[in-house]
Every structure is written in C-alpha cells, then in structure tokens.
Write a protein that holds these residues in place. Structure first.
Motif, PDB file in Angstrom:
ATOM      1  N   ARG A 118     -36.777 -17.014 -10.182  1.00 30.41           N
ATOM      2  CA  ARG A 118     -37.524 -16.509  -9.027  1.00 30.41           C
ATOM      3  C   ARG A 118     -38.606 -17.463  -8.518  1.00 30.41           C
ATOM      4  N   TYR A 119     -38.826 -18.548  -9.264  1.00 29.95           N
ATOM      5  CA  TYR A 119     -39.805 -19.551  -8.847  1.00 29.95           C
ATOM      6  C   TYR A 119     -39.152 -20.928  -8.896  1.00 29.95           C
ATOM      7  N   PHE A 120     -39.369 -21.701  -7.854  1.00 29.10           N
ATOM      8  CA  PHE A 120     -38.686 -22.984  -7.715  1.00 29.10           C
ATOM      9  C   PHE A 120     -39.668 -24.116  -7.434  1.00 29.10           C
ATOM     10  N   GLU A 121     -39.306 -25.313  -7.870  1.00 26.65           N
ATOM     11  CA  GLU A 121     -40.091 -26.501  -7.557  1.00 26.65           C
ATOM     12  C   GLU A 121     -39.964 -26.838  -6.073  1.00 26.65           C
ATOM     13  N   GLU A 122     -40.971 -27.512  -5.557  1.00 26.48           N
ATOM     14  CA  GLU A 122     -40.916 -27.997  -4.179  1.00 26.48           C
ATOM     15  C   GLU A 122     -40.144 -29.319  -4.178  1.00 26.48           C
ATOM     16  N   ARG A 123     -38.867 -29.199  -4.334  1.00 22.14           N
ATOM     17  CA  ARG A 123     -37.984 -30.358  -4.500  1.00 22.14           C
ATOM     18  C   ARG A 123     -36.679 -30.069  -3.812  1.00 22.14           C
ATOM     19  N   ASP A 124     -36.241 -30.998  -2.975  1.00 29.45           N
ATOM     20  CA  ASP A 124     -35.028 -30.779  -2.190  1.00 29.45           C
ATOM     21  C   ASP A 124     -33.787 -30.708  -3.070  1.00 29.45           C
ATOM     22  N   VAL A 125     -32.806 -29.957  -2.594  1.00 27.13           N
ATOM     23  CA  VAL A 125     -31.473 -29.935  -3.193  1.00 27.13           C
ATOM     24  C   VAL A 125     -30.591 -30.791  -2.296  1.00 27.13           C
ATOM     25  N   SER A 126     -29.916 -31.768  -2.875  1.00 26.60           N
ATOM     26  CA  SER A 126     -29.136 -32.712  -2.075  1.00 26.60           C
ATOM     27  C   SER A 126     -27.949 -32.027  -1.400  1.00 26.60           C
ATOM     28  N   GLU A 127     -27.515 -32.595  -0.281  1.00 28.70           N
ATOM     29  CA  GLU A 127     -26.329 -32.060   0.398  1.00 28.70           C
ATOM     30  C   GLU A 127     -25.109 -32.149  -0.506  1.00 28.70           C
ATOM     31  N   GLU A 128     -25.055 -33.194  -1.325  1.00 28.25           N
ATOM     32  CA  GLU A 128     -23.933 -33.346  -2.268  1.00 28.25           C
ATOM     33  C   GLU A 128     -23.871 -32.159  -3.226  1.00 28.25           C
ATOM     34  N   ASP A 129     -25.035 -31.763  -3.741  1.00 29.44           N
ATOM     35  CA  ASP A 129     -25.058 -30.621  -4.660  1.00 29.44           C
ATOM     36  C   ASP A 129     -24.740 -29.312  -3.935  1.00 29.44           C
ATOM     37  N   VAL A 130     -25.227 -29.166  -2.703  1.00 31.21           N
ATOM     38  CA  VAL A 130     -24.906 -27.964  -1.923  1.00 31.21           C
ATOM     39  C   VAL A 130     -23.397 -27.860  -1.732  1.00 31.21           C
ATOM     40  N   ARG A 131     -22.786 -28.964  -1.377  1.00 32.46           N
ATOM     41  CA  ARG A 131     -21.331 -28.965  -1.189  1.00 32.46           C
ATOM     42  C   ARG A 131     -20.600 -28.647  -2.485  1.00 32.46           C
ATOM     43  N   ALA A 132     -21.122 -29.131  -3.595  1.00 35.15           N
ATOM     44  CA  ALA A 132     -20.506 -28.838  -4.895  1.00 35.15           C
ATOM     45  C   ALA A 132     -20.598 -27.344  -5.211  1.00 35.15           C
ATOM     46  N   LEU A 133     -21.721 -26.725  -4.846  1.00 40.72           N
ATOM     47  CA  LEU A 133     -21.877 -25.289  -5.068  1.00 40.72           C
ATOM     48  C   LEU A 133     -20.864 -24.485  -4.259  1.00 40.72           C
ATOM     49  N   ILE A 134     -20.702 -24.846  -2.998  1.00 43.02           N
ATOM     50  CA  ILE A 134     -19.781 -24.094  -2.146  1.00 43.02           C
ATOM     51  C   ILE A 134     -18.330 -24.384  -2.522  1.00 43.02           C
ATOM     52  N   GLU A 135     -18.058 -25.602  -2.947  1.00 43.41           N
ATOM     53  CA  GLU A 135     -16.705 -25.935  -3.418  1.00 43.41           C
ATOM     54  C   GLU A 135     -16.348 -25.076  -4.627  1.00 43.41           C
ATOM     55  N   ALA A 136     -17.307 -24.885  -5.532  1.00 43.07           N
ATOM     56  CA  ALA A 136     -17.078 -24.006  -6.682  1.00 43.07           C
ATOM     57  C   ALA A 136     -16.883 -22.567  -6.220  1.00 43.07           C
ATOM     58  N   ALA A 137     -17.680 -22.151  -5.244  1.00 43.95           N
ATOM     59  CA  ALA A 137     -17.600 -20.774  -4.745  1.00 43.95           C
ATOM     60  C   ALA A 137     -16.216 -20.460  -4.195  1.00 43.95           C
ATOM     61  N   ILE A 138     -15.652 -21.365  -3.409  1.00 46.46           N
ATOM     62  CA  ILE A 138     -14.377 -21.068  -2.747  1.00 46.46           C
ATOM     63  C   ILE A 138     -13.176 -21.220  -3.669  1.00 46.46           C
ATOM     64  N   ARG A 139     -13.427 -21.564  -4.929  1.00 45.88           N
ATOM     65  CA  ARG A 139     -12.345 -21.556  -5.918  1.00 45.88           C
ATOM     66  C   ARG A 139     -12.213 -20.171  -6.561  1.00 45.88           C
ATOM     67  N   ALA A 140     -13.052 -19.229  -6.165  1.00 46.07           N
ATOM     68  CA  ALA A 140     -12.984 -17.873  -6.720  1.00 46.07           C
ATOM     69  C   ALA A 140     -11.719 -17.170  -6.236  1.00 46.07           C
ATOM     70  N   PRO A 141     -11.288 -16.125  -6.964  1.00 43.38           N
ATOM     71  CA  PRO A 141     -10.174 -15.310  -6.469  1.00 43.38           C
ATOM     72  C   PRO A 141     -10.545 -14.689  -5.131  1.00 43.38           C
ATOM     73  N   THR A 142      -9.561 -14.566  -4.256  1.00 45.79           N
ATOM     74  CA  THR A 142      -9.809 -13.954  -2.953  1.00 45.79           C
ATOM     75  C   THR A 142      -8.669 -13.005  -2.623  1.00 45.79           C
ATOM     76  N   ALA A 143      -8.994 -11.744  -2.362  1.00 43.26           N
ATOM     77  CA  ALA A 143      -7.983 -10.705  -2.151  1.00 43.26           C
ATOM     78  C   ALA A 143      -7.014 -11.087  -1.047  1.00 43.26           C
ATOM     79  N   SER A 144      -5.726 -10.969  -1.337  1.00 43.32           N
ATOM     80  CA  SER A 144      -4.637 -11.276  -0.395  1.00 43.32           C
ATOM     81  C   SER A 144      -4.691 -12.710   0.106  1.00 43.32           C
ATOM     82  N   GLY A 145      -5.452 -13.558  -0.591  1.00 42.75           N
ATOM     83  CA  GLY A 145      -5.559 -14.960  -0.186  1.00 42.75           C
ATOM     84  C   GLY A 145      -6.224 -15.148   1.161  1.00 42.75           C
ATOM     85  N   LEU A 146      -7.071 -14.184   1.568  1.00 39.80           N
ATOM     86  CA  LEU A 146      -7.629 -14.208   2.924  1.00 39.80           C
ATOM     87  C   LEU A 146      -8.737 -15.237   3.121  1.00 39.80           C
ATOM     88  N   GLU A 147      -9.501 -15.493   2.047  1.00 41.51           N
ATOM     89  CA  GLU A 147     -10.630 -16.435   2.160  1.00 41.51           C
ATOM     90  C   GLU A 147     -11.502 -16.093   3.370  1.00 41.51           C
TER      91      GLU A 147
END
Length: 202
Positions: free
Chosen positions: A14-43
């Motif tokens: 709930r508390y974070f440093e005043e430090r940027d998160v790189s775009e590379e890491d953001v993309r890695a997070l979303i890439e991991a997210a979209i590997r989740a199961p998705t009902a009927s393959g709808l994404e």
C-alpha cells in the motif's frame, strides 16, 4: 525465482517509493496478464495504464473517495475515517507511480441470447481476475509491489474511471491495480484459515 517463492511472497503493498516503473516492466506485466485463461478464447479484456501525473492524481482522488465511502458503509467512526484520509493524503497510502485499470468489453461474447447474459459476464470477470493474478505474480518476480483496489467499482466512481480511461459504457471496470517499488520491508501475511478449513475432498 521459483513459482512457490513468487506465490508466497505476493502480498498487498500500500506504500510505494517515488521511483518510476519502466515501460519494459509495464509491458512484461501485461504480457503475463494476457497469458491467463480467457473464457471462450475471447480475450475481451483491456488494460489501461495511468502513468502521467495528471491522470494518476485524478485516479488517486477517486480511490480516496471510494475508500472513504467503503469505511462509511461499514460504519467506521468518522475519527478513524479522518485518520485514513491523513494516511492517504499525508503519508501517500496507495499513491503509486503507475496504476493499471482492468476492464472487460461486455459486447464481446460467445453465446447469443439474453439467457446467457449473466454467465457471459461472470466468465469475463473471472478471466480478467485471472489476468490480474498473473500480473501480480509477475510483479513479485520484477521486485514490484501491487494491491487490488475494488472500491473504484462503486457507482459513479466507476464511471469516472472509465471516462478517464477514454472508454465507453460498454466497458466494465474489474479493478484498479497500483504498481510500484515497495516502500519498506514487505511481509506477507498468514492466511486466517488453514488449508484443512477450506479444503474438501469428495
């Protein structure tokens, strides 16, 4: 890092440093997210990353409004609510370098007919929730912290978040995830219930 380590180290930050998160890491997070199961393959999910100062401040104020509304709903004393307000605005609780808002597009579905409206909606929310879990686990691997914010789903607040995201009324907000480098030591909490209390074999 082994999967067991990632799962056991994940906790709500709930508390974070005043430090940027790189775009590379953001993309890695979303890439991991979209590997989740998705009902009927709808994404049929959409991930909106709030990273500009103005957008984050507006979203932060909506989170604060939702938290106060939540605590009033459970009849928390106004004095304690004021302490919460101070923790947010003076100590920066939930203030993060980025926020990921996760939506589903309710128009994207597999089964036709009103009789399937509810299960289609539930399946879509479940798919987005699994994507959020993937994102949170990947964050641990990257040394980042996350927390799930559900109070942005309150009526009126959800509409404002959706408008900030530039999406129309067909999009349903599943949750908002603050993401950043944890401030201080992260200590995962023990579960209140044991495995045997929640596990049933038939």
């Amino acid at each position: 890092m082994e999967l067991d380590d990632v799962i056991l180290k994940r906790t709500s930050v709930r508390y974070f440093e005043e430090r940027d998160v790189s775009e590379e890491d953001v993309r890695a997070l979303i890439e991991a997210a979209i590997r989740a199961p998705t009902a009927s393959g709808l994404e049929n999910w959409k991930f909106v990353v709030f990273r500009s100062g103005d957008a984050r401040e507006k979203l932060y104020n909506l989170i604060a409004e939702g938290m106060i509304r939540y605590y009033r709903a459970v009849n928390l004393a106004e004095g304690k609510i004021e302490k919460l307000r101070k923790r947010m605005y003076e100590q920066g609780m939930y203030r993060a370098p980025i926020y990921v808002a996760v939506f589903i597009d309710r128009r994207v579905r597999f089964l036709p007919g009103e009789e399937f409206d509810e299960p289609e909606f539930i399946w879509s929310v479940e798919s987005a929730a699994m994507a959020i879990q993937n994102l949170m686990l990947k964050a641990v691997e990257l040394g980042l912290g996350t927390v799930y914010i559900g109070v942005t789903n309150f009526p009126g607040i959800d509409e404002e978040v959706r408008e900030l995201a530039g999406l129309d009324e067909n999009h349903y907000l599943v949750g908002v995830i603050p993401v950043g480098y944890p401030k201080g030591e992260v200590k995962p909490r023990k579960r209140r219930k044991t495995l045997d209390e929640v596990l049933v074999f038939i």
